[in-house]
Design a protein around this motif. Structure first.
Motif, PDB file in Angstrom:
ATOM      1  N   ARG A 160      -1.811  -1.409 -10.590  1.00 50.96           N
ATOM      2  CA  ARG A 160      -2.452  -0.923  -9.484  1.00 50.96           C
ATOM      3  C   ARG A 160      -3.466  -0.686  -9.145  1.00 50.96           C
ATOM      4  O   ARG A 160      -4.568  -1.016 -10.327  1.00 50.96           O
ATOM      5  CB  ARG A 160      -1.812  -0.247  -9.007  1.00 50.96           C
ATOM      6  CG  ARG A 160      -0.265   0.464  -9.435  1.00 50.96           C
ATOM      7  CD  ARG A 160       0.864   1.660  -9.547  1.00 50.96           C
ATOM      8  NE  ARG A 160       2.143   1.962  -9.297  1.00 50.96           N
ATOM      9  CZ  ARG A 160       3.068   2.306  -9.933  1.00 50.96           C
ATOM     10  NH1 ARG A 160       2.452   3.228 -11.240  1.00 50.96           N
ATOM     11  NH2 ARG A 160       3.955   1.885 -10.495  1.00 50.96           N
ATOM     12  N   ALA A 161      -4.148  -0.430  -7.691  1.00 53.85           N
ATOM     13  CA  ALA A 161      -5.921  -0.261  -7.680  1.00 53.85           C
ATOM     14  C   ALA A 161      -6.110   1.168  -6.401  1.00 53.85           C
ATOM     15  O   ALA A 161      -5.095   1.037  -5.877  1.00 53.85           O
ATOM     16  CB  ALA A 161      -6.490  -1.612  -7.257  1.00 53.85           C
ATOM     17  N   SER A 162      -6.548   1.927  -7.727  1.00 53.70           N
ATOM     18  CA  SER A 162      -6.726   2.992  -6.495  1.00 53.70           C
ATOM     19  C   SER A 162      -7.992   3.532  -5.178  1.00 53.70           C
ATOM     20  O   SER A 162      -8.644   1.956  -5.070  1.00 53.70           O
ATOM     21  CB  SER A 162      -7.404   4.384  -7.024  1.00 53.70           C
ATOM     22  OG  SER A 162      -7.815   5.576  -6.372  1.00 53.70           O
ATOM     23  N   LEU A 163      -7.814   3.030  -4.159  1.00 56.16           N
ATOM     24  CA  LEU A 163      -8.019   3.437  -2.709  1.00 56.16           C
ATOM     25  C   LEU A 163      -8.726   4.309  -2.532  1.00 56.16           C
ATOM     26  O   LEU A 163      -9.192   5.068  -0.696  1.00 56.16           O
ATOM     27  CB  LEU A 163      -7.085   2.904  -1.469  1.00 56.16           C
ATOM     28  CG  LEU A 163      -6.488   1.841  -1.097  1.00 56.16           C
ATOM     29  CD1 LEU A 163      -5.280   1.762  -0.247  1.00 56.16           C
ATOM     30  CD2 LEU A 163      -6.603   0.614  -1.226  1.00 56.16           C
ATOM     31  N   SER A 164      -9.158   5.183  -3.728  1.00 58.89           N
ATOM     32  CA  SER A 164      -9.823   6.721  -3.070  1.00 58.89           C
ATOM     33  C   SER A 164     -11.557   6.545  -2.983  1.00 58.89           C
ATOM     34  O   SER A 164     -11.076   7.378  -2.155  1.00 58.89           O
ATOM     35  CB  SER A 164     -10.137   7.223  -4.724  1.00 58.89           C
ATOM     36  OG  SER A 164     -10.313   6.814  -5.558  1.00 58.89           O
ATOM     37  N   LYS A 215     -11.624   6.293 -10.353  1.00 55.94           N
ATOM     38  CA  LYS A 215     -10.725   7.503  -9.033  1.00 55.94           C
ATOM     39  C   LYS A 215     -12.142   7.642  -8.920  1.00 55.94           C
ATOM     40  O   LYS A 215     -11.737   7.250  -7.181  1.00 55.94           O
ATOM     41  CB  LYS A 215     -10.642   8.723  -9.796  1.00 55.94           C
ATOM     42  CG  LYS A 215      -9.695   9.482  -8.998  1.00 55.94           C
ATOM     43  CD  LYS A 215      -9.324  11.091  -9.554  1.00 55.94           C
ATOM     44  CE  LYS A 215      -9.099  11.793  -8.231  1.00 55.94           C
ATOM     45  NZ  LYS A 215      -8.363  12.933  -9.402  1.00 55.94           N
ATOM     46  N   TYR A 230      -2.520  11.132  -6.600  1.00 58.07           N
ATOM     47  CA  TYR A 230      -3.627  11.310  -6.483  1.00 58.07           C
ATOM     48  C   TYR A 230      -4.209  10.443  -5.052  1.00 58.07           C
ATOM     49  O   TYR A 230      -5.269   9.976  -5.289  1.00 58.07           O
ATOM     50  CB  TYR A 230      -3.833  11.005  -8.092  1.00 58.07           C
ATOM     51  CG  TYR A 230      -2.915  11.038  -9.228  1.00 58.07           C
ATOM     52  CD1 TYR A 230      -3.383  12.395  -9.228  1.00 58.07           C
ATOM     53  CD2 TYR A 230      -2.467  10.479 -10.004  1.00 58.07           C
ATOM     54  CE1 TYR A 230      -2.156  13.075 -10.073  1.00 58.07           C
ATOM     55  CE2 TYR A 230      -1.299  10.781 -10.478  1.00 58.07           C
ATOM     56  CZ  TYR A 230      -1.377  12.006 -10.767  1.00 58.07           C
ATOM     57  OH  TYR A 230      -0.120  13.017 -11.943  1.00 58.07           O
ATOM     58  N   ASN A 251       1.530   6.038  -1.263  1.00 59.29           N
ATOM     59  CA  ASN A 251       0.967   7.036  -0.742  1.00 59.29           C
ATOM     60  C   ASN A 251       1.535   8.229  -2.311  1.00 59.29           C
ATOM     61  O   ASN A 251       2.262   8.045  -2.256  1.00 59.29           O
ATOM     62  CB  ASN A 251       1.213   7.635   0.283  1.00 59.29           C
ATOM     63  CG  ASN A 251      -0.204   9.226   0.013  1.00 59.29           C
ATOM     64  OD1 ASN A 251      -0.455   9.255  -0.651  1.00 59.29           O
ATOM     65  ND2 ASN A 251       0.313   9.756   1.340  1.00 59.29           N
ATOM     66  N   GLN A 261      -0.857  -2.749  -4.522  1.00 66.93           N
ATOM     67  CA  GLN A 261       0.303  -2.674  -6.227  1.00 66.93           C
ATOM     68  C   GLN A 261       0.739  -3.655  -5.998  1.00 66.93           C
ATOM     69  O   GLN A 261       1.205  -4.318  -4.417  1.00 66.93           O
ATOM     70  CB  GLN A 261       1.587  -1.894  -5.903  1.00 66.93           C
ATOM     71  CG  GLN A 261       2.528  -1.706  -7.448  1.00 66.93           C
ATOM     72  CD  GLN A 261       3.814  -0.678  -7.222  1.00 66.93           C
ATOM     73  OE1 GLN A 261       3.307   0.085  -7.681  1.00 66.93           O
ATOM     74  NE2 GLN A 261       4.703  -0.972  -6.991  1.00 66.93           N
ATOM     75  N   MET A 275       0.911  -0.895   0.352  1.00 68.97           N
ATOM     76  CA  MET A 275      -0.109  -0.080  -0.156  1.00 68.97           C
ATOM     77  C   MET A 275       1.037   1.130   0.606  1.00 68.97           C
ATOM     78  O   MET A 275       1.734   1.180   1.531  1.00 68.97           O
ATOM     79  CB  MET A 275      -0.888  -0.010   0.994  1.00 68.97           C
ATOM     80  CG  MET A 275      -1.714   1.716   1.404  1.00 68.97           C
ATOM     81  SD  MET A 275      -3.277   1.203   2.920  1.00 68.97           S
ATOM     82  CE  MET A 275      -2.274   0.986   3.780  1.00 68.97           C
ATOM     83  N   TYR A 297      -3.786   7.045  -1.638  1.00 70.38           N
ATOM     84  CA  TYR A 297      -3.123   6.203  -1.228  1.00 70.38           C
ATOM     85  C   TYR A 297      -4.215   4.922  -2.905  1.00 70.38           C
ATOM     86  O   TYR A 297      -4.624   4.906  -3.285  1.00 70.38           O
ATOM     87  CB  TYR A 297      -3.755   6.195   0.186  1.00 70.38           C
ATOM     88  CG  TYR A 297      -2.788   6.461   0.747  1.00 70.38           C
ATOM     89  CD1 TYR A 297      -1.729   5.809   2.004  1.00 70.38           C
ATOM     90  CD2 TYR A 297      -3.882   7.413   1.425  1.00 70.38           C
ATOM     91  CE1 TYR A 297      -1.196   6.194   2.603  1.00 70.38           C
ATOM     92  CE2 TYR A 297      -2.921   7.815   1.991  1.00 70.38           C
ATOM     93  CZ  TYR A 297      -2.402   7.752   3.163  1.00 70.38           C
ATOM     94  OH  TYR A 297      -1.581   7.837   4.145  1.00 70.38           O
ATOM     95  N   TYR A 298      -3.072   3.652  -3.270  1.00 65.90           N
ATOM     96  CA  TYR A 298      -2.863   2.782  -4.043  1.00 65.90           C
ATOM     97  C   TYR A 298      -2.620   1.665  -3.039  1.00 65.90           C
ATOM     98  O   TYR A 298      -2.012   1.703  -2.304  1.00 65.90           O
ATOM     99  CB  TYR A 298      -2.623   3.483  -4.857  1.00 65.90           C
ATOM    100  CG  TYR A 298      -1.303   3.338  -5.629  1.00 65.90           C
ATOM    101  CD1 TYR A 298      -0.490   2.498  -5.606  1.00 65.90           C
ATOM    102  CD2 TYR A 298      -1.149   4.702  -5.411  1.00 65.90           C
ATOM    103  CE1 TYR A 298       0.497   2.048  -6.224  1.00 65.90           C
ATOM    104  CE2 TYR A 298       1.227   5.584  -5.615  1.00 65.90           C
ATOM    105  CZ  TYR A 298       1.577   3.710  -6.265  1.00 65.90           C
ATOM    106  OH  TYR A 298       2.985   4.062  -6.322  1.00 65.90           O
TER     107      TYR A 298
END
Length: 788
Positions: free
Chosen positions: A689-693, A732, A672, A669, A677, A667, A674-675
């Motif tokens: 990768r995958a966004s944690l927005s 996003k 854009y 930062n 990987q 995880m 946190y994400y």
């Protein structure tokens, strides 16, 4: 009988592309005619078919002269001006029947000098904008443009921010004392406030008392002393009214008193200038021409104003001989009258219900200022009483004032101007304090009440407001009355500055542009150069300077700046910006350490993104290490919030390993947010990768959560219409369905794992879908090419 036709401003302008001003071809210019302007020109051409006279009555300034010249040039190109048509130019300062009739009695020809000044200014602005802007795009992606006046204004705002950044506050103390005349009087309602001016027989300066310890020592001596009145002095002074409004001062007062932006003020002023329809069906302008730096008022208007002042307030309120005002700032042309009502007897109250609230407020401001400027000064009686020890080793001062004769201030107490009263012109009613001080005589004993020690810190210079920026530009002679509002609007639209309340703050993007220009184009941001250029343009207007010679001289110098800057590598620009803004850029790093927390070998440096418009702090070992500490702008050119830009750099967090590939799941930062990987950064390999927005609490993310998110994108199948894939993606702002250029958001109440091909096709047909890709091209405008 006249037929009146509008031109709707300029009928043509320089073509908005490179090469429209040609220095190598004796500064010939390529003009283009917007499609809407062809319609207006056609209307004029049709009206001329049976006419004997063409009267050009555009605004009475340099731009207005240019509009008339452009119209003639275009009509000649279209063979619309017959030899028997008499072409004349008229100007008037107000849209009233009498003014227009008077102007028709004194027609003239187009003023070639004013046109040449316009051409020189337009060419200068074009050459600066179209040569610097491409360099900005290459060296500072996302920074859109730079202009002659715009760059100087931006430099003022950014230089002030540098002053504030470097400001070191200094402590100082003041000593205030409340005295009472009678020892037994109640202090709550019977005291005289005084401040310490002398101690140990020495006059105190601002920093004489610099610590609490010193202040306490002074208080101790005061408490053990007896005091008396040492002296009393009464003086009279006259306070003169402010001059009538010009463009800049109207914008300043509207900003300070009405909280109007410069652009909004000019919009309302234009409405007042164009006027209203009266009850008898006739139309009239309410104020005179609004783009002016002249302070004079016509003799006829002055007499009318003085006559009305005598009627309304009394003869002793009207200025005896009529006040004359002259400009004291640089480069004042003073070609036109000040801004005033066209009829001073048209009271603001008569326009209630005719004008909207804001337009009426602005009219009140202009009406009251015009009345005041032709009135007698206010007479202020001031009293100053010194209180101290008999040996004068400690001295305090009390002062007060009262209005003896209101003079011009009477207009600000008028029921017509209730909304325009302010502290500057309001009556200073402190009669009780004044009378109490008047009753004191030298030698009277006076008794100590309360001692107040107040700590202060010196304050940095204030940031500019729109009003104070306009005032500064005017003082320096930068720009013209017609340019101030447009200049500030461009700075806002380019995201170079942001307005918070009345205050203008420079965005980091704006500070980068200003630093770039100051470093590589020193002449463009130099205040005196911009002001001197206005002087030269005025000389062209007066026929004293040849306009192409002025352009040739400037282009010779400016082109060398462009050539040099074009050869500067972007790494040099990065280093310059890092040196200039290092304290700001690296302030959020833990322990101010610039060691890369990812590879532990590299150093964090300021970098310009090679893709998009991003600026970020990243590792200098790229591409071996792709760590990014923080970004200043995202790929969609949106500013990261101040909280984001100040967040601390965090090392990657290991959540676990993938059950199949045994790769680390981290995880991180990034720019854009946190994400998660899959795998570590490697040269020539971009990990999944995958966004944690969408996750509110990232600290709660588990290995199972990360594995679920890393499943996406998932192809649900091929679309039955064209066989192209339909994909479920994690974007996003949540999950989306994508088919070619069509994107459909997934409702939040629908779980991603429950989405089938059938449901995806229904979502693609919903009204919430959007299409990605380039917008359609705007239609090309018709154009005319001419070498002047």
């Amino acid at each position: 009988m006249f037929e009146v036709l509008p031109s709707y401003g300029h009928v043509r302008d320089l073509a908005a592309r490179s090469g429209s001003v040609r220095p190598d071809d004796d500064f010939s210019m390529v003009w283009e005619v917007p499609s809407a302007a062809w319609t207006h020109l056609k209307s004029i051409k049709v009206a001329l078919s049976g006419a004997q006279n063409l009267i050009l009555a555009s605004d009475p300034d340099r731009e207005g002269e240019a509009i008339s010249w452009h119209i003639i040039e275009m009509l000649q190109q279209q063979d619309a001006l017959r030899d028997d048509i008499n072409v004349t130019r008229v100007v008037f300062n107000e849209i009233t029947e009498s003014s227009i009739k008077a102007s028709l009695q004194s027609p003239r020809e187009i003023d070639a000098n004013l046109v040449h000044a316009y051409l020189a200014r337009r060419a200068l602005d074009y050459l600066i904008g179209f040569n610097i802007s491409p360099l900005l795009w290459r060296k500072l992606p996302g920074c859109q443009s730079a202009g002659r006046v715009q760059s100087a204004a931006l430099s003022l705002i950014c230089d002030r921010e540098m002053e504030i950044d470097g400001f070191k506050p200094q402590e100082y103390w003041t000593v205030l004392v409340e005295f009472k005349k009678n020892k037994n009087l109640d202090l709550a309602n019977n005291f005289l406030s005084s401040h310490l001016t002398h101690f140990d027989t020495k006059k105190l300066s601002q920093f004489s008392v610099s610590s609490h310890t010193e202040a306490m020592e002074i208080e101790e001596k005061i408490n053990s002393s007896n005091f008396e009145v040492l002296s009393s002095k009464i003086t009279k002074k006259q306070r003169n009214p402010s001059p009538p409004y010009i463009t800049s001062t109207l914008q300043q007062d509207a900003a300070n008193k009405l909280d109007f932006s410069s652009t909004y003020t000019m919009k309302l002023a234009q409405k007042l200038y164009e006027g209203i329809q009266l009850s008898d069906g006739k139309s009239t302008g309410l104020i005179t021409y609004i783009r002016t730096d002249g302070l004079h008022i016509s003799d006829e208007a002055t007499k009318d104003i003085q006559s009305y002042i005598s009627e309304r307030y009394g003869q002793n309120f009207a200025s005896k001989n009529g006040r004359k005002y002259f400009k004291k700032v640089k480069n004042a042309q003073e070609a036109h009258e000040a801004i005033r009502p066209t009829d001073i007897r048209r009271l603001p109250s008569k326009l209630v219900g005719v004008l909207d609230d804001d337009a009426l407020k602005l009219y009140k401001l202009i009406w009251s200022r015009t009345m005041a400027c032709q009135m007698e000064p206010a007479t202020i009686e001031q009293i100053q009483v010194d209180i101290g020890k008999p040996d004068q080793s400690i001295i305090f001062r009390s002062s007060s004032s009262k209005v003896q004769f209101p003079g011009y201030q009477a207009v600000y107490e008028d029921v017509e101007t209730t909304s325009t009263r302010d502290n500057e012109n309001g009556r200073d009613d402190r009669s009780e304090v004044f009378e109490a001080l008047r009753n004191l005589t030298a030698g009277d004993p006076i008794y100590l009440g309360k001692v107040k020690l107040e700590q202060h810190q010196t304050q940095p210079p204030p940031r500019y407001s729109e009003g104070s920026l306009v005032k500064k530009l005017e003082e320096l002679g930068i720009g013209r009355p017609s340019t101030y509002a447009a200049t500030i609007k461009v700075l806002k639209d380019r995201n170079y500055v942001i307005a918070k309340g009345r205050t203008l703050y420079p965005e980091f993007r704006g500070r980068m542009v200003s630093a770039f220009l100051s470093h590589y184009f020193t002449e463009v941001t130099d205040y005196s150069f911009t002001a001197d250029m206005e002087t030269e343009l005025d000389n062209v207007s007066a026929g004293l300077t040849e306009w192409k010679g002025l352009l040739r001289d400037y282009w010779t110098r400016f082109s060398k700046y462009c050539e040099h800057t074009g050869n500067v590598h972007i790494h040099q620009v990065e280093k310059m910006l890092e040196k200039t803004f290092g304290d700001f850029l690296f302030a959020s790093l833990p322990n101010e350490s610039r060691t890369c927390p990812s590879c532990l070998q590299g150093t964090l440096i300021f970098k310009v993104s090679r893709f998009g418009a991003g600026y970020f702090i990243g590792c200098d070992q790229h591409p071996k290490c792709k760590y990014i500490a923080k970004t200043l702008y995202g790929e969609e050119d949106e500013d990261i919030t101040s909280e984001d830009t100040k967040r601390n750099v965090e090392p990657p967090k290991l959540l676990g390993v993938h059950p199949s590939s045994n790769e680390k799941i981290l995880m991180k930062n990034g720019p854009y947010g946190y994400y998660v990987q899959l795998g570590e950064d490697k040269k020539g390999y971009v990990p999944k990768r995958a966004s944690l927005s969408q996750v509110k609490d990232v600290s709660s993310v588990t290995l199972e959560d990360a594995l679920e998110l890393l499943r996406y994108p998932v192809t649900l199948g091929n679309h039955p219409d064209d066989g192209q894939p339909v994909v479920l993606k994690l974007a996003k702002f949540g999950f989306t369905i994508r088919h070619r250029r069509t994107i459909a958001p997934v409702p939040k109440n629908l779980k991603p794992k429950d989405i089938t091909m059938e449901k995806a096709l229904k979502l693609l047909l919903s009204k919430d879908v959007r299409r990605c890709g380039r917008p359609k091209r705007q239609p090309q405008v018709e154009e005319a090419v001419e070498a002047t």
